[in-house]
Design a protein around this motif. Structure first.
Motif, PDB file in Angstrom:
ATOM      1  N   ASP A  13       0.834  -0.948   0.019  1.00  0.00           N
ATOM      2  CA  ASP A  13      -0.005   0.026   0.165  1.00  0.00           C
ATOM      3  C   ASP A  13       0.599   1.346   0.066  1.00  0.00           C
ATOM      4  OD1 ASP A  13      -2.466  -1.383  -0.503  1.00  0.00           O
ATOM      5  OD2 ASP A  13      -2.315  -1.401   2.377  1.00  0.00           O
ATOM      6  N   VAL A  14       0.452   2.105  -0.569  1.00  0.00           N
ATOM      7  CA  VAL A  14       1.099   3.326  -0.787  1.00  0.00           C
ATOM      8  C   VAL A  14       0.268   4.623   0.289  1.00  0.00           C
ATOM      9  CG1 VAL A  14       1.852   5.363  -2.416  1.00  0.00           C
ATOM     10  CG2 VAL A  14       1.483   3.179  -3.404  1.00  0.00           C
ATOM     11  N   PHE A  15       1.296   4.952   0.598  1.00  0.00           N
ATOM     12  CA  PHE A  15       1.573   6.198   1.731  1.00  0.00           C
ATOM     13  C   PHE A  15       1.794   7.124   1.215  1.00  0.00           C
ATOM     14  CE2 PHE A  15       4.708   3.801   3.569  1.00  0.00           C
ATOM     15  CZ  PHE A  15       5.527   4.387   4.166  1.00  0.00           C
ATOM     16  N   MET A  16       1.399   8.077   1.885  1.00  0.00           N
ATOM     17  CA  MET A  16       2.410  10.161   2.296  1.00  0.00           C
ATOM     18  C   MET A  16       3.195   9.724   2.188  1.00  0.00           C
ATOM     19  SD  MET A  16       0.559  14.027   3.149  1.00  0.00           S
ATOM     20  CE  MET A  16      -0.899  12.953   2.970  1.00  0.00           C
ATOM     21  N   LYS A  17       3.997  10.400   0.935  1.00  0.00           N
ATOM     22  CA  LYS A  17       5.561  10.448   0.819  1.00  0.00           C
ATOM     23  C   LYS A  17       6.041  12.166   0.709  1.00  0.00           C
ATOM     24  CE  LYS A  17      10.379   9.230   0.200  1.00  0.00           C
ATOM     25  NZ  LYS A  17      10.264   8.637   1.713  1.00  0.00           N
ATOM     26  N   ARG A  18       6.867  12.050   1.960  1.00  0.00           N
ATOM     27  CA  ARG A  18       7.409  13.807   1.225  1.00  0.00           C
ATOM     28  C   ARG A  18       8.793  13.382   0.209  1.00  0.00           C
ATOM     29  NH1 ARG A  18       8.679  17.331   6.063  1.00  0.00           N
ATOM     30  NH2 ARG A  18       6.578  17.514   6.113  1.00  0.00           N
ATOM     31  N   LYS A  19       8.645  14.521  -0.721  1.00  0.00           N
ATOM     32  CA  LYS A  19       9.632  14.029  -1.548  1.00  0.00           C
ATOM     33  C   LYS A  19      10.249  15.573  -1.900  1.00  0.00           C
ATOM     34  CE  LYS A  19       6.710  10.765  -4.136  1.00  0.00           C
ATOM     35  NZ  LYS A  19       5.989  10.442  -5.577  1.00  0.00           N
ATOM     36  N   GLU A 143      -5.255   5.899  -7.280  1.00  0.00           N
ATOM     37  CA  GLU A 143      -4.369   6.073  -5.871  1.00  0.00           C
ATOM     38  C   GLU A 143      -4.767   7.021  -4.898  1.00  0.00           C
ATOM     39  OE1 GLU A 143      -0.176   6.942  -6.012  1.00  0.00           O
ATOM     40  OE2 GLU A 143       0.000   5.023  -8.111  1.00  0.00           O
ATOM     41  N   LEU A 144      -5.344   8.094  -4.698  1.00  0.00           N
ATOM     42  CA  LEU A 144      -6.195   9.158  -4.099  1.00  0.00           C
ATOM     43  C   LEU A 144      -6.939   8.110  -3.620  1.00  0.00           C
ATOM     44  CD1 LEU A 144      -5.914  11.972  -3.377  1.00  0.00           C
ATOM     45  CD2 LEU A 144      -7.595  12.611  -5.102  1.00  0.00           C
ATOM     46  N   GLU A 145      -7.759   7.457  -4.095  1.00  0.00           N
ATOM     47  CA  GLU A 145      -9.380   7.406  -3.927  1.00  0.00           C
ATOM     48  C   GLU A 145      -8.644   5.571  -2.836  1.00  0.00           C
ATOM     49  OE1 GLU A 145     -12.499   6.572  -2.657  1.00  0.00           O
ATOM     50  OE2 GLU A 145     -11.811   8.550  -3.854  1.00  0.00           O
ATOM     51  N   GLU A 146      -7.353   5.582  -3.267  1.00  0.00           N
ATOM     52  CA  GLU A 146      -7.682   4.247  -1.938  1.00  0.00           C
ATOM     53  C   GLU A 146      -7.100   4.142  -0.685  1.00  0.00           C
ATOM     54  OE1 GLU A 146      -3.714   0.352  -2.470  1.00  0.00           O
ATOM     55  OE2 GLU A 146      -4.265   1.304  -3.687  1.00  0.00           O
ATOM     56  N   ALA A 147      -6.101   5.713  -1.333  1.00  0.00           N
ATOM     57  CA  ALA A 147      -5.194   6.314   0.092  1.00  0.00           C
ATOM     58  C   ALA A 147      -6.904   6.496   0.876  1.00  0.00           C
ATOM     59  CB  ALA A 147      -4.661   7.493  -0.379  1.00  0.00           C
ATOM     60  N   PHE A 148      -7.826   6.828   0.621  1.00  0.00           N
ATOM     61  CA  PHE A 148      -9.165   7.675   1.361  1.00  0.00           C
ATOM     62  C   PHE A 148      -9.822   6.652   2.186  1.00  0.00           C
ATOM     63  CE2 PHE A 148     -13.521   8.799   1.726  1.00  0.00           C
ATOM     64  CZ  PHE A 148     -13.088   9.415   3.075  1.00  0.00           C
ATOM     65  N   GLN A 149      -9.452   5.366   1.283  1.00  0.00           N
ATOM     66  CA  GLN A 149     -10.333   4.544   2.261  1.00  0.00           C
ATOM     67  C   GLN A 149      -9.349   3.432   3.021  1.00  0.00           C
ATOM     68  OE1 GLN A 149     -13.518   3.117   1.238  1.00  0.00           O
ATOM     69  NE2 GLN A 149     -13.531   5.299  -0.143  1.00  0.00           N
ATOM     70  N   ASN A 150      -8.473   3.633   2.511  1.00  0.00           N
ATOM     71  CA  ASN A 150      -6.950   3.078   3.201  1.00  0.00           C
ATOM     72  C   ASN A 150      -6.910   3.696   4.350  1.00  0.00           C
ATOM     73  OD1 ASN A 150      -6.646   0.311   2.143  1.00  0.00           O
ATOM     74  ND2 ASN A 150      -4.909   1.515   0.930  1.00  0.00           N
ATOM     75  N   ARG A 158      -8.326  14.441   1.091  1.00  0.00           N
ATOM     76  CA  ARG A 158      -8.583  13.966  -0.962  1.00  0.00           C
ATOM     77  C   ARG A 158      -9.425  14.992  -0.983  1.00  0.00           C
ATOM     78  NH1 ARG A 158     -13.859  10.159  -1.005  1.00  0.00           N
ATOM     79  NH2 ARG A 158     -14.859  11.995  -0.189  1.00  0.00           N
ATOM     80  N   ASP A 159     -10.706  15.936  -0.981  1.00  0.00           N
ATOM     81  CA  ASP A 159     -11.324  16.908  -1.294  1.00  0.00           C
ATOM     82  C   ASP A 159     -10.187  17.956  -1.755  1.00  0.00           C
ATOM     83  OD1 ASP A 159     -13.013  15.375  -1.025  1.00  0.00           O
ATOM     84  OD2 ASP A 159     -14.079  16.665   1.218  1.00  0.00           O
ATOM     85  N   LEU A 160      -8.740  17.964  -0.913  1.00  0.00           N
ATOM     86  CA  LEU A 160      -8.350  19.357  -1.295  1.00  0.00           C
ATOM     87  C   LEU A 160      -7.287  18.672  -2.361  1.00  0.00           C
ATOM     88  CD1 LEU A 160      -6.526  21.770  -0.715  1.00  0.00           C
ATOM     89  CD2 LEU A 160      -5.252  19.855   1.061  1.00  0.00           C
ATOM     90  N   ALA A 161      -6.987  17.543  -2.489  1.00  0.00           N
ATOM     91  CA  ALA A 161      -6.500  17.179  -3.495  1.00  0.00           C
ATOM     92  C   ALA A 161      -7.185  17.635  -5.632  1.00  0.00           C
ATOM     93  CB  ALA A 161      -6.066  15.950  -3.318  1.00  0.00           C
ATOM     94  N   VAL A 162      -8.781  17.017  -4.737  1.00  0.00           N
ATOM     95  CA  VAL A 162      -9.511  16.991  -5.806  1.00  0.00           C
ATOM     96  C   VAL A 162      -9.468  18.226  -6.400  1.00  0.00           C
ATOM     97  CG1 VAL A 162     -12.048  16.881  -6.277  1.00  0.00           C
ATOM     98  CG2 VAL A 162     -11.124  14.328  -4.947  1.00  0.00           C
ATOM     99  N   VAL A 163     -10.036  19.426  -4.698  1.00  0.00           N
ATOM    100  CA  VAL A 163      -9.819  20.787  -5.454  1.00  0.00           C
ATOM    101  C   VAL A 163      -9.212  21.400  -6.465  1.00  0.00           C
ATOM    102  CG1 VAL A 163     -11.170  23.364  -5.049  1.00  0.00           C
ATOM    103  CG2 VAL A 163     -12.818  21.238  -3.914  1.00  0.00           C
ATOM    104  N   GLU A 164      -8.055  21.127  -6.137  1.00  0.00           N
ATOM    105  CA  GLU A 164      -7.389  22.085  -7.036  1.00  0.00           C
ATOM    106  C   GLU A 164      -6.630  21.174  -8.055  1.00  0.00           C
ATOM    107  OE1 GLU A 164      -3.793  23.957  -6.154  1.00  0.00           O
ATOM    108  OE2 GLU A 164      -5.520  24.115  -5.417  1.00  0.00           O
TER     109      GLU A 164
END
Length: 202
Positions: A13-19, A143-150, A158-164
């Protein structure tokens, strides 16, 4: 763009990563040179960095709207723009001939400049690929939806990402996103600066 600095747990599973703008953690980059190009307000309300991919383990290819594009190889220069007050980071890929071949927008939770002077960002999965011709493709909605579901990200994130993303897609379609034009206008100059700084530091 899934890179080898994307983080996964033992289940895959992918999790938020600082790049980081200097691609710290991208193991296929064998040798590189990073420099800050412009601080906030010099060209726009945000900062700009440059990265020379001196040596890659192998070329890195992506597909945008059915077209294969090499976006990273020996001698490529990446220009990254970090707009203040926005939740995205834009990377422009310039090939060995000085031609801009690809734009990539990462939707992010936040971005800032570290104490070492290298900008970083917390990736929010959604991405927008853009060709110099203006054609675009939204990526990684799954991947965005998977991260939210997990429960990796919150509903607010999630909403921030969609709106942006919706805002960015509209700006690109209406030709009001200034960053691609800014890079295309200054690409030759910025590439020359980055390469000269690299050479002088050797």
């Amino acid at each position: 763009m899934r890179r080898d600095d994307d983080a996964t747990d033992d289940k895959g599973d992918v999790f938020m990563k600082r790049k980081y703008a200097d691609v710290t953690g991208w193991t296929t980059v064998i040798d590189k040179h990073f420099i800050p190009l412009a601080q906030r307000g010099e060209y726009f309300d945000g900062s700009i960095t440059g990265l020379v991919l001196t040596k890659m383990e192998e070329p890195y290819w992506v597909t945008c709207n059915g077209q294969d594009i090499c976006i990273a190889d020996d001698g490529y220069v990446w220009i990254q723009c970090f707009p203040a007050g926005r939740h995205y980071v834009m990377t422009a890929m310039i090939d060995q001939t000085g031609k801009v071949v690809y734009f990539y927008f990462d939707i992010v939770l936040r971005h800032a400049i570290g104490e070492n002077g290298v900008p970083w960002y917390d990736d929010l999965y959604l991405d927008l690929a853009m060709m110099p011709s203006g054609s675009t493709e939204v990526l990684d909605e799954d991947e965005l939806e998977e991260a939210f579901q997990n429960n990796t990200i919150s509903e607010w994130e999630r909403d921030l990402a969609v709106v942006e993303m919706e805002r960015l897609v509209t700006e690109v379609a209406n030709d009001t996103c200034i960053l691609p034009k800014l890079v295309l206008t200054h690409a030759t100059k910025w590439r020359d600066i980055v390469l000269k700084v690299k050479e002088s530091s050797q």
